[in-house]
Design an enzyme around this catalytic site. Sequence first.
Site, PDB file in Angstrom:
ATOM      1  CG  ASP A  10      35.592  15.569 -16.009  1.00 21.04           C
ATOM      2  OD1 ASP A  10      35.263  14.541 -15.389  1.00 21.04           O
ATOM      3  OD2 ASP A  10      35.221  15.822 -17.181  1.00 21.04           O
ATOM      4  CB  ILE A  11      39.067  11.962 -12.316  1.00 16.83           C
ATOM      5  CG1 ILE A  11      39.987  12.993 -11.638  1.00 16.83           C
ATOM      6  CG2 ILE A  11      39.782  10.626 -12.512  1.00 16.83           C
ATOM      7  CD1 ILE A  11      40.536  12.571 -10.284  1.00 16.83           C
ATOM      8  N   GLY A  12      37.773  11.316 -15.637  1.00 19.98           N
ATOM      9  CA  GLY A  12      36.890  10.430 -16.389  1.00 19.98           C
ATOM     10  C   GLY A  12      37.517   9.060 -16.583  1.00 19.98           C
ATOM     11  CB  THR A  14      38.906   7.979 -21.879  1.00 16.19           C
ATOM     12  OG1 THR A  14      37.927   6.956 -22.064  1.00 16.19           O
ATOM     13  CG2 THR A  14      39.960   7.862 -22.978  1.00 16.19           C
ATOM     14  NE  ARG A  15      42.876  12.733 -22.923  1.00 13.96           N
ATOM     15  CZ  ARG A  15      44.183  12.630 -23.210  1.00 13.96           C
ATOM     16  NH1 ARG A  15      44.727  11.442 -23.460  1.00 13.96           N
ATOM     17  NH2 ARG A  15      44.931  13.710 -23.242  1.00 13.96           N
ATOM     18  CG  HIS A  17      39.270  16.546 -19.479  1.00 18.99           C
ATOM     19  ND1 HIS A  17      39.720  16.867 -20.739  1.00 18.99           N
ATOM     20  CD2 HIS A  17      38.593  15.390 -19.618  1.00 18.99           C
ATOM     21  CE1 HIS A  17      39.327  15.943 -21.599  1.00 18.99           C
ATOM     22  NE2 HIS A  17      38.641  15.034 -20.953  1.00 18.99           N
ATOM     23  N   GLY A 106      26.913   9.461 -11.534  1.00 25.55           N
ATOM     24  CA  GLY A 106      28.268   9.917 -11.831  1.00 25.55           C
ATOM     25  C   GLY A 106      28.417  11.396 -11.489  1.00 25.55           C
ATOM     26  CG  ASP A 108      30.988  12.200 -15.272  1.00 25.18           C
ATOM     27  OD1 ASP A 108      30.041  11.670 -14.641  1.00 25.18           O
ATOM     28  OD2 ASP A 108      31.603  11.605 -16.184  1.00 25.18           O
ATOM     29  CG  ASP A 130      29.891  15.456 -20.760  1.00 25.48           C
ATOM     30  OD1 ASP A 130      30.632  15.834 -21.692  1.00 25.48           O
ATOM     31  OD2 ASP A 130      30.309  15.282 -19.598  1.00 25.48           O
TER      32      ASP A 130
HETATM   33  N1  LIG Z   1      43.205   8.662 -26.270  1.00 22.16           N
HETATM   34  C1  LIG Z   1      43.112   9.974 -26.430  1.00 22.16           C
HETATM   35  N2  LIG Z   1      44.209  10.726 -26.679  1.00 22.16           N
HETATM   36  C2  LIG Z   1      44.118  12.048 -26.828  1.00 22.16           C
HETATM   37  N3  LIG Z   1      42.960  12.714 -26.766  1.00 22.16           N
HETATM   38  C3  LIG Z   1      41.860  12.032 -26.518  1.00 22.16           C
HETATM   39  C4  LIG Z   1      41.874  10.620 -26.343  1.00 22.16           C
HETATM   40  N4  LIG Z   1      40.600  10.228 -26.092  1.00 22.16           N
HETATM   41  C5  LIG Z   1      39.857  11.336 -26.132  1.00 22.16           C
HETATM   42  N5  LIG Z   1      40.606  12.408 -26.392  1.00 22.16           N
HETATM   43  C6  LIG Z   1      40.168  13.785 -26.518  1.00 22.16           C
HETATM   44  O1  LIG Z   1      39.176  14.022 -25.570  1.00 22.16           O
HETATM   45  C7  LIG Z   1      38.035  14.530 -26.217  1.00 22.16           C
HETATM   46  C8  LIG Z   1      36.844  13.998 -25.486  1.00 22.16           C
HETATM   47  O2  LIG Z   1      36.908  14.539 -24.211  1.00 22.16           O
HETATM   48  P1  LIG Z   1      35.773  14.201 -23.188  1.00 22.16           P
HETATM   49  O3  LIG Z   1      36.084  14.724 -21.854  1.00 22.16           O
HETATM   50  O4  LIG Z   1      34.487  14.606 -23.771  1.00 22.16           O
HETATM   51  O5  LIG Z   1      35.855  12.636 -23.187  1.00 22.16           O
HETATM   52  P2  LIG Z   1      36.995  11.729 -22.629  1.00 22.16           P
HETATM   53  O6  LIG Z   1      37.871  12.535 -21.746  1.00 22.16           O
HETATM   54  O7  LIG Z   1      37.601  11.001 -23.767  1.00 22.16           O
HETATM   55  O8  LIG Z   1      36.108  10.726 -21.810  1.00 22.16           O
HETATM   56  P3  LIG Z   1      35.954  10.638 -20.240  1.00 22.16           P
HETATM   57  O9  LIG Z   1      35.501  11.993 -19.772  1.00 22.16           O
HETATM   58  O10 LIG Z   1      34.924   9.595 -20.092  1.00 22.16           O
HETATM   59  O11 LIG Z   1      37.296  10.269 -19.759  1.00 22.16           O
HETATM   60  C9  LIG Z   1      38.125  14.021 -27.627  1.00 22.16           C
HETATM   61  O12 LIG Z   1      37.495  14.875 -28.537  1.00 22.16           O
HETATM   62  C10 LIG Z   1      39.601  14.001 -27.881  1.00 22.16           C
HETATM   63  O13 LIG Z   1      40.032  15.232 -28.362  1.00 22.16           O
HETATM   64  C1  LIG Z   2      28.298   7.407 -17.131  1.00 21.47           C
HETATM   65  C2  LIG Z   2      29.724   7.797 -16.818  1.00 21.47           C
HETATM   66  C3  LIG Z   2      30.666   6.641 -17.149  1.00 21.47           C
HETATM   67  C4  LIG Z   2      30.070   9.003 -17.724  1.00 21.47           C
HETATM   68  O1  LIG Z   2      31.371   9.428 -17.489  1.00 21.47           O
HETATM   69  C5  LIG Z   2      29.869   8.237 -15.324  1.00 21.47           C
HETATM   70  O2  LIG Z   2      29.018   9.287 -15.064  1.00 21.47           O
HETATM   71  C6  LIG Z   2      29.597   7.111 -14.348  1.00 21.47           C
HETATM   72  O3  LIG Z   2      30.431   6.278 -14.109  1.00 21.47           O
HETATM   73  N1  LIG Z   2      28.375   7.108 -13.742  1.00 21.47           N
HETATM   74  C7  LIG Z   2      27.990   6.191 -12.711  1.00 21.47           C
HETATM   75  C8  LIG Z   2      26.634   5.624 -12.937  1.00 21.47           C
HETATM   76  C9  LIG Z   2      25.533   6.650 -13.080  1.00 21.47           C
HETATM   77  O4  LIG Z   2      25.770   7.798 -13.393  1.00 21.47           O
HETATM   78  O5  LIG Z   2      24.360   6.276 -12.864  1.00 21.47           O
END
Ligand SMILES: Nc1ncnc2c1ncn2[C@@H]1O[C@H](COP(=O)(O)OP(=O)(O)OP(=O)(O)O)[C@@H](O)[C@H]1O
Ligand SMILES: CC(C)(CO)[C@@H](O)C(=O)NCCC(=O)O
Length: 258
Positions: A10-12, A14-15, A17, A106, A108, A130
Amino acid sequence: MPVESLVAIDIGNTRVHFALFENFHADEVTPPVSTFSYSTYSSDIQGLRNWLSGDTLPWYTVSVHRSALASLEAFSKIEPRVSSFFAFDHKKLPIEIAIPSPEKVGLDRLAAAVAANHMRQKDRPAIVVDAGTAITVDAVSAQGEFVGGAILPGMRTSAKALASQTDALPQITIDLENKPAAIGTNTTEAMQSGLFWGSVGAVRETIRRVSDQLNSDKPPQIFFSGGDVNYLAPWMDLDIETVDHLVLRGVALAAQTL
Ligand SMILES: Nc1ncnc2c1ncn2[C@@H]1O[C@H](COP(=O)(O)OP(=O)(O)OP(=O)(O)O)[C@@H](O)[C@H]1O
Ligand SMILES: CC(C)(CO)[C@@H](O)C(=O)NCCC(=O)O
Ligand SMILES: [K+]
């Protein structure tokens, strides 16, 4: 052909996974055997190499971040333990998308909806929350279609906005282990209160409105996932089911249908 062993990604924003699934069974939506994550902006390739087991496995990913997807795909080509690399688009995910521009959603959100659709009771719609960089509250109809939802700022995203849009407010780290007092007695505490209790209220109200609009015979089943929702979940005053790694489980389920 079921894909029993795979790496789901799952390429988000911030992280990134990663999850290793072994003996995956769709009926049970088997949880991952192990997970790993790194920052989207500074990929920990050495950490990833160490996490990878000896087995050569197929990789399946959903991404909402194009450059991170491109770098991971490039890495997968030179890493011998990756047998194939598949990036889902909305057409390949096993869910009906009943909105005008399905390609804009998105992936995800859609992967989480795939998992929730699979896990829900068939006569009840589902609401999928989520929480990451953004918090999404999405709806799956009783017929099993993704029908849309809501996008809110995540707690860290809101904290960054407060710091960057003001002169006096500092950048704070969100400490989710300790529930903040509602009445903060300094700037940081006041921000912690507003960010946390504001998110609790925002998510609860959004769920309520989404549920009202679904207007179903039976109440929706509410699924919570993502690191941060575990902290929000206890304050919802709602019957919710917390499922770890819902997006990654959705990817593993989707891999079975290719
Ligand atoms: N900068 C960070 N460093 C380490 N762990 C982080 C950081 N940011 C988020 N996390 C971890 O990721 C968890 C959130 O994961 P989640 O996948 O829900 O969101 P994300 O990965 O931060 O966001 P996204 O999926 O938008 O990238 C947080 O509870 C925390 O444990
Ligand atoms: C809303 C986020 C940022 C959540 O990770 C992602 O799903 C995304 O970039 N979505 C694109 C726009 C949409 O879902 O309508
Ligand atoms: K953007």
